[in-house]
Design a protein around this motif. Structure first.
Motif, mmCIF file in Angstrom:
data_model
loop_
_atom_site.group_PDB
_atom_site.id
_atom_site.type_symbol
_atom_site.label_atom_id
_atom_site.label_comp_id
_atom_site.label_asym_id
_atom_site.label_seq_id
_atom_site.Cartn_x
_atom_site.Cartn_y
_atom_site.Cartn_z
ATOM 1 N N TYR A 1 -18.505 41.221 -13.906
ATOM 2 C CA TYR A 1 -19.570 42.190 -14.142
ATOM 3 C C TYR A 1 -20.161 42.820 -12.880
ATOM 4 C CZ TYR A 1 -19.385 40.299 -18.865
ATOM 5 O OH TYR A 1 -18.962 39.911 -20.111
ATOM 6 N N SER B 1 -24.852 44.158 -10.440
ATOM 7 C CA SER B 1 -24.242 44.470 -11.722
ATOM 8 C C SER B 1 -23.638 45.869 -11.741
ATOM 9 C CB SER B 1 -25.292 44.346 -12.831
ATOM 10 O OG SER B 1 -24.767 44.771 -14.064
ATOM 11 N N ARG C 1 -23.688 39.334 -23.549
ATOM 12 C CA ARG C 1 -22.796 39.814 -22.488
ATOM 13 C C ARG C 1 -23.581 40.638 -21.470
ATOM 14 N NH1 ARG C 1 -17.232 40.162 -23.914
ATOM 15 N NH2 ARG C 1 -16.783 39.425 -26.009
ATOM 16 N N ASP D 1 -22.337 43.213 -20.160
ATOM 17 C CA ASP D 1 -21.956 44.588 -20.471
ATOM 18 C C ASP D 1 -21.532 44.630 -21.928
ATOM 19 O OD1 ASP D 1 -20.920 47.084 -20.735
ATOM 20 O OD2 ASP D 1 -19.471 46.935 -19.089
#
Length: 286
Positions: free
Chosen positions: A197, A223, A239, A241
């Motif tokens: 990520y 991120s 999650r 993403d």
């Protein structure tokens, strides 16, 4: 008046004992006071409160136990046909003269079935951990050595990731008390999360610091997506993403947190704008 005052003092002593036992979480039987006592009603109300708390705890424990049993049973029910699927896929992989298109399908089946197997095991383990039923074997271990080992084992993934990994881990021993196998999984998950990520071209920092009594390991990364400050990233199936539909199960951080706490450590996640920081802390073995 003196006799009445003496009786009140005695009743207060009984009430204090009742409060003390309740505060310690001890099972409190009713400690009846004389019906004509000014504190009788209060004592009975305390008994009802404690009974209500005991009933609530018992119901919660029963509920958690039932959830673990459900997960265990479902995991077992899934594993049986899944094992057969994996076996058949392995047989197909050994077949000669399969058309190229079918070979690709078999490869996809193999990847997906192994991923499903891993997810089932993850759900089972995190459920056991959150209910205190995960078996752990604490031992003296060198946290610095464990981090170096994890990084070495994941070297291929690190080299293929579009990020730079910066390591600030001392070579000298940093001894703690924990289950080495569980803690290895913690840092494996944290590093995998960072590699998956992170913003392309950014840096991931792995560090370990220690003072007189505490060892603190941290994984920091930027991120690739804007972080929602209101999300608890250690919740199951969350999650980093949400647009991703492949790769992780959404259990990585939840497992890392559960395993860390099962080993007696503390786990903390901080988000500062797009900076994602996870710290794992353990008391040093003196």
């Amino acid at each position: 008046l003196a006799i009445k005052t003496g009786g009140l003092a005695e009743d207060l002593g009984v009430l204090e004992e009742q409060l003390n036992r309740g505060e310690k979480g001890e099972r409190t039987k009713e400690m009846p006071l004389p019906k004509d006592s000014d504190l009788s009603a209060m004592s009975e109300e305390l008994s009802r409160i404690y009974q209500g708390l005991e009933d609530a705890v018992e119901e919660r424990t029963k509920s958690e136990r039932m959830k673990v049993e459900l997960v265990t049973n479902v995991s077992h029910d899934i594993k049986t046909p899944l094992t057969s699927i994996i076996s058949y896929v392995d047989l197909l992989k050994e077949e000669e003269n399969l058309p190229e298109e079918l070979q690709e399908y078999v490869q996809i089946l193999a990847q997906k079935s192994e991923r499903l197997k891993s997810m089932v095991q993850d759900v089972f383990e995190v459920s056991k951990a959150t209910t205190g039923q995960l078996p752990v074997q604490p031992e003296r271990l060198d946290l610095a050595k464990l981090l170096h080992q994890t990084l070495a084992d994941m070297q291929e993934q690190i080299e293929n990731a579009p990020v730079q990994v910066k390591v600030q881990v001392p070579e000298e021993g940093v001894e703690i008390l924990a289950d080495g196998q569980r803690l290895y999984r913690v840092f494996q998950n944290l590093l995998q999360n960072a590699l998956t990520y992170s913003l392309e071209g950014s840096r991931v920092f792995i560090s370990l610091e220690h003072g007189d009594s505490l060892a603190v390991a941290s994984v920091r990364n930027t991120s690739c997506k804007e972080l929602d400050q209101n999300i608890d990233f250690t919740e199951r199936f969350v999650r980093g993403d949400e647009s991703r539909t492949d790769g992780g199960s959404g259990l990585g951080l939840s497992i890392a947190k559960s395993f860390t706490e099962a080993c007696g450590g503390s786990f903390k996640v901080e988000t500062i704008a797009d900076l994602f920081v996870v710290t794992v802390s353990f008391t040093l073995v003196q």
